[in-house]
Design a protein around this motif. Structure first.
Motif, PDB file in Angstrom:
ATOM      1  N   SER A  48     -13.767  -0.648  57.888  1.00 11.47           N
ATOM      2  CA  SER A  48     -12.706   0.201  58.427  1.00 11.47           C
ATOM      3  C   SER A  48     -13.200   1.597  58.790  1.00 11.47           C
ATOM      4  O   SER A  48     -12.739   2.192  59.770  1.00 11.47           O
ATOM      5  CB  SER A  48     -11.550   0.288  57.436  1.00 11.47           C
ATOM      6  OG  SER A  48     -12.008   0.764  56.181  1.00 11.47           O
ATOM      7  N   ARG A 107      -9.398   0.612  49.287  1.00 16.98           N
ATOM      8  CA  ARG A 107     -10.566  -0.114  49.818  1.00 16.98           C
ATOM      9  C   ARG A 107     -11.395  -0.694  48.676  1.00 16.98           C
ATOM     10  O   ARG A 107     -11.483  -0.100  47.607  1.00 16.98           O
ATOM     11  CB  ARG A 107     -11.466   0.820  50.638  1.00 16.98           C
ATOM     12  CG  ARG A 107     -10.851   1.244  51.959  1.00 16.98           C
ATOM     13  CD  ARG A 107     -11.741   2.244  52.674  1.00 16.98           C
ATOM     14  NE  ARG A 107     -13.002   1.685  53.096  1.00 16.98           N
ATOM     15  CZ  ARG A 107     -14.195   2.200  52.791  1.00 16.98           C
ATOM     16  NH1 ARG A 107     -14.292   3.285  52.057  1.00 16.98           N
ATOM     17  NH2 ARG A 107     -15.287   1.628  53.230  1.00 16.98           N
ATOM     18  N   ASN A 108     -12.029  -1.823  48.956  1.00 21.20           N
ATOM     19  CA  ASN A 108     -12.977  -2.461  48.025  1.00 21.20           C
ATOM     20  C   ASN A 108     -12.396  -2.562  46.608  1.00 21.20           C
ATOM     21  O   ASN A 108     -13.074  -2.307  45.630  1.00 21.20           O
ATOM     22  CB  ASN A 108     -14.295  -1.676  47.996  1.00 21.20           C
ATOM     23  CG  ASN A 108     -14.893  -1.526  49.385  1.00 21.20           C
ATOM     24  OD1 ASN A 108     -14.763  -2.425  50.225  1.00 21.20           O
ATOM     25  ND2 ASN A 108     -15.527  -0.408  49.652  1.00 21.20           N
TER      26      ASN A 108
HETATM   27  N1  LIG Z   1     -13.942  -7.862  54.998  1.00 21.19           N
HETATM   28  C1  LIG Z   1     -13.562  -6.641  55.294  1.00 21.19           C
HETATM   29  O1  LIG Z   1     -12.945  -6.376  56.325  1.00 21.19           O
HETATM   30  C2  LIG Z   1     -14.008  -5.575  54.339  1.00 21.19           C
HETATM   31  C3  LIG Z   1     -13.307  -4.264  54.491  1.00 21.19           C
HETATM   32  C4  LIG Z   1     -14.215  -3.129  54.094  1.00 21.19           C
HETATM   33  N2  LIG Z   1     -14.516  -3.142  52.695  1.00 21.19           N
HETATM   34  C5  LIG Z   1     -13.589  -1.814  54.531  1.00 21.19           C
HETATM   35  O2  LIG Z   1     -13.408  -0.934  53.772  1.00 21.19           O
HETATM   36  O3  LIG Z   1     -13.243  -1.677  55.656  1.00 21.19           O
END
Ligand SMILES: NC(=O)CC[C@H](N)C(=O)O
Length: 197
Positions: A48, A107-108
């Motif tokens: 992202s 995220r994550n």
């Molecule tokens: N599979 C994915 O799209 C992972 C997203 C990724 N960890 C992010 O922060 O964008």
């Protein structure tokens, strides 16, 4: 009716394949002129923070925000869900989103030891039988605001799919498992929407 897949980065080809197999005329979107041709858009999985930088660099970030405000149906998976979230938790410094979904996304969120896993999810609004879901460094929806609706959660109750009007988002990747019902559901939104480019 033409549907777009944001093709700046990530697994946009997989989404385009699913949409085409469902009979939808599908184009890849990298420029504002392409965005201006589509009645709905899929934002793929990927990274992202990179997608955010590229969308601003390509002059797409503002047109994307305008299109979401104008009611364009958008389906985001994983990084795409992060792009649609009003609030990002644990973004990189300066990371921005398009927004539109009244949610906060971390995220994550599944931690470094379990970066990827698979499970079956009940998603009654979208599918009669369980959806096989693959999570890859996936985000979690930590807050579902009043305007948004949770569609699915993992066993511990954490939310992994949401919708709000013409917007749809999943933490997981229906485009890589042979799953097509989310895309079908999304195409239903595109057909029903008032939005035309
Ligand atoms: N599979 C994915 O799209 C992972 C997203 C990724 N960890 C992010 O922060 O964008």
């Amino acid at each position: 009716m033409t549907v777009g897949v944001l093709a700046l980065q990530g697994d946009f080809r997989e989404h385009a394949n699913v949409l085409r197999s469902l009979g939808a005329e599908t184009i890849l979107v990298r420029r504002p002129e392409e965005l201006a041709r589509v009645s709905g858009l899929v934002i793929p999985g990927g990274e992202s923070s990179v997608m955010d930088k590229l969308s601003r660099g390509y002059g797409l970030a503002e047109p994307l925000k305008d299109a979401v405000r104008a009611g364009m149906p958008v389906f985001g998976t994983c990084a795409g869900l992060i792009m649609l979230a009003d609030t990002i938790i644990d973004g990189i410094a300066g990371q921005q989103s398009i927004g539109g979904l009244d949610i906060s996304v971390r995220r994550n969120a599944f931690g470094s030891q379990v970066d990827s896993f698979e499970t079956d999810l009940d998603v009654p609004a979208v599918a009669d039988t369980p959806v096989h879901a693959v999570f890859i460094r996936a985000p979690i929806v930590e807050r579902v605001g009043e305007a948004a609706t949770a569609l699915a959660s993992v066993a511990d109750g954490r939310c992994v799919a949401v919708e709000q009007g013409n917007l749809l988002g999943t933490s997981f990747h229906p485009e890589i498992t042979g799953e097509y019902r989310f895309h079908e559901y999304f195409l239903g939104k595109v057909e029903a929407a008032d939005y035309r480019p």
